[in-house]
Design a protein around this motif. Structure first.
Motif, PDB file in Angstrom:
ATOM      1  N   UNK A   4      52.320  44.408  38.435  1.00  0.00           N
ATOM      2  CA  UNK A   4      50.962  44.739  38.635  1.00  0.00           C
ATOM      3  C   UNK A   4      50.489  46.095  38.039  1.00  0.00           C
ATOM      4  N   UNK A   5      51.563  46.974  38.365  1.00  0.00           N
ATOM      5  CA  UNK A   5      51.568  48.423  37.867  1.00  0.00           C
ATOM      6  C   UNK A   5      51.284  48.525  36.318  1.00  0.00           C
ATOM      7  N   UNK A   6      52.356  47.757  35.841  1.00  0.00           N
ATOM      8  CA  UNK A   6      52.168  47.758  34.163  1.00  0.00           C
ATOM      9  C   UNK A   6      50.911  46.967  33.773  1.00  0.00           C
ATOM     10  N   UNK A   7      50.073  46.164  34.531  1.00  0.00           N
ATOM     11  CA  UNK A   7      49.019  45.689  34.244  1.00  0.00           C
ATOM     12  C   UNK A   7      47.878  46.668  34.234  1.00  0.00           C
ATOM     13  N   UNK A   8      48.158  47.794  34.648  1.00  0.00           N
ATOM     14  CA  UNK A   8      47.285  48.789  34.918  1.00  0.00           C
ATOM     15  C   UNK A   8      46.061  48.680  35.863  1.00  0.00           C
ATOM     16  N   UNK A   9      46.417  47.675  37.104  1.00  0.00           N
ATOM     17  CA  UNK A   9      45.335  47.646  38.070  1.00  0.00           C
ATOM     18  C   UNK A   9      45.652  48.473  39.325  1.00  0.00           C
ATOM     19  N   UNK A  36      40.433  41.422  36.673  1.00  0.00           N
ATOM     20  CA  UNK A  36      39.175  42.006  35.999  1.00  0.00           C
ATOM     21  C   UNK A  36      37.935  41.443  36.627  1.00  0.00           C
ATOM     22  N   UNK A  37      37.995  40.506  37.084  1.00  0.00           N
ATOM     23  CA  UNK A  37      36.603  39.804  37.507  1.00  0.00           C
ATOM     24  C   UNK A  37      36.543  40.138  38.940  1.00  0.00           C
ATOM     25  N   UNK A  38      37.261  40.749  39.525  1.00  0.00           N
ATOM     26  CA  UNK A  38      37.039  41.039  41.144  1.00  0.00           C
ATOM     27  C   UNK A  38      37.666  40.072  42.130  1.00  0.00           C
ATOM     28  N   UNK A  39      38.445  39.211  41.446  1.00  0.00           N
ATOM     29  CA  UNK A  39      39.053  38.188  42.574  1.00  0.00           C
ATOM     30  C   UNK A  39      40.169  38.855  43.143  1.00  0.00           C
ATOM     31  N   UNK A  40      40.218  38.961  44.772  1.00  0.00           N
ATOM     32  CA  UNK A  40      41.398  39.598  45.323  1.00  0.00           C
ATOM     33  C   UNK A  40      42.720  38.794  45.097  1.00  0.00           C
ATOM     34  N   UNK A  41      43.628  39.466  44.966  1.00  0.00           N
ATOM     35  CA  UNK A  41      44.893  38.817  44.920  1.00  0.00           C
ATOM     36  C   UNK A  41      45.932  39.465  45.821  1.00  0.00           C
ATOM     37  N   UNK A  42      46.560  38.615  46.656  1.00  0.00           N
ATOM     38  CA  UNK A  42      47.647  39.000  47.857  1.00  0.00           C
ATOM     39  C   UNK A  42      48.996  38.573  47.305  1.00  0.00           C
ATOM     40  N   UNK A  96      38.367  40.369  58.461  1.00  0.00           N
ATOM     41  CA  UNK A  96      39.010  39.270  57.635  1.00  0.00           C
ATOM     42  C   UNK A  96      40.478  40.042  57.051  1.00  0.00           C
ATOM     43  N   UNK A  97      41.532  39.193  56.699  1.00  0.00           N
ATOM     44  CA  UNK A  97      42.694  39.778  56.068  1.00  0.00           C
ATOM     45  C   UNK A  97      42.748  40.385  54.728  1.00  0.00           C
ATOM     46  N   UNK A  98      41.587  39.958  54.096  1.00  0.00           N
ATOM     47  CA  UNK A  98      41.703  40.329  52.482  1.00  0.00           C
ATOM     48  C   UNK A  98      40.599  41.492  52.366  1.00  0.00           C
ATOM     49  N   UNK A  99      41.213  42.693  51.854  1.00  0.00           N
ATOM     50  CA  UNK A  99      40.469  43.929  51.835  1.00  0.00           C
ATOM     51  C   UNK A  99      39.627  44.103  50.754  1.00  0.00           C
ATOM     52  N   UNK A 100      38.634  44.944  50.461  1.00  0.00           N
ATOM     53  CA  UNK A 100      37.966  45.340  49.582  1.00  0.00           C
ATOM     54  C   UNK A 100      38.754  46.324  48.656  1.00  0.00           C
ATOM     55  N   UNK A 101      39.642  45.762  47.776  1.00  0.00           N
ATOM     56  CA  UNK A 101      40.601  46.586  47.176  1.00  0.00           C
ATOM     57  C   UNK A 101      39.803  47.738  46.208  1.00  0.00           C
ATOM     58  N   UNK A 102      38.655  47.591  45.698  1.00  0.00           N
ATOM     59  CA  UNK A 102      38.018  48.629  44.986  1.00  0.00           C
ATOM     60  C   UNK A 102      37.762  50.010  45.823  1.00  0.00           C
ATOM     61  N   UNK A 103      37.801  49.930  47.050  1.00  0.00           N
ATOM     62  CA  UNK A 103      37.496  50.953  48.076  1.00  0.00           C
ATOM     63  C   UNK A 103      38.414  51.545  48.481  1.00  0.00           C
ATOM     64  N   UNK A 104      39.656  50.889  48.179  1.00  0.00           N
ATOM     65  CA  UNK A 104      41.033  51.531  48.909  1.00  0.00           C
ATOM     66  C   UNK A 104      41.750  52.463  47.970  1.00  0.00           C
TER      67      UNK A 104
END
Length: 149
Positions: free
Chosen positions: A78-83, A106-112, A136-144
């Motif tokens: 994931x680090x290599x993907x630049x996200x 890139x579309x905003x789908x959360x991945x755990x 919920x157990x899935x965060x808003x990653x963009x705000x973290x």
């Protein structure tokens, strides 16, 4: 071996349990008042549904790994993907204790990506170190904040 993970939010848990039990020809392996999970071998998937979260539909997708080394390896990819990658260590979510890495595609789908280390008696731990909003157990990653490793 890794296992694909799908978590859906549902409006009617009982109706959804009936539907998915018929579809999978199996009863849930975990059944709670607000949550159900099937650990299927064919297809190899951890399929979960809950009423504790967002609007009905796909909440998040993921990969369940067998150990910490496998979790670290996916973290490197994931680090290599630049996200943005957000870790959650020793968290309680979905009636389980897990170490996790959260990201968004890139579309905003959360991945755990997660390694489950045990069971829990609650859906989530509201006061535990958790990257979620508590509902919920899935965060808003963009705000973290991303990990700094």
């Amino acid at each position: 071996m890794n296992r694909f993970h799908v978590h859906l939010n549902v409006a009617d848990l009982d109706a959804s349990i009936r539907f998915y039990s018929e579809l999978f020809a199996a009863q849930p392996t975990v059944l709670k008042p607000d949550y159900a999970k099937w650990m299927l071998e064919d297809p190899r998937v951890n399929f979960a549904i809950s009423t504790a979260g967002r609007s009905p539909g796909i909440d998040h997708l993921g990969i369940q790994v067998e150990n910490g080394d496998a979790l670290a390896a996916i973290g490197q990819r994931l680090d290599a993907a630049g996200v943005t990658v957000v870790p959650e260590e020793a968290t309680i979510c979905c009636y389980a204790r897990s170490d996790k890495l959260w990201t968004e595609d890139p579309q905003g789908t959360r991945w755990e990506t997660f390694h489950t280390v045990g069971e829990a008696t609650t859906y989530y731990a509201g006061d535990a170190p958790c990257a979620t909003d508590g509902a919920a157990c899935s965060p808003d990653v963009s705000s973290m904040k991303p990990r700094t490793e």
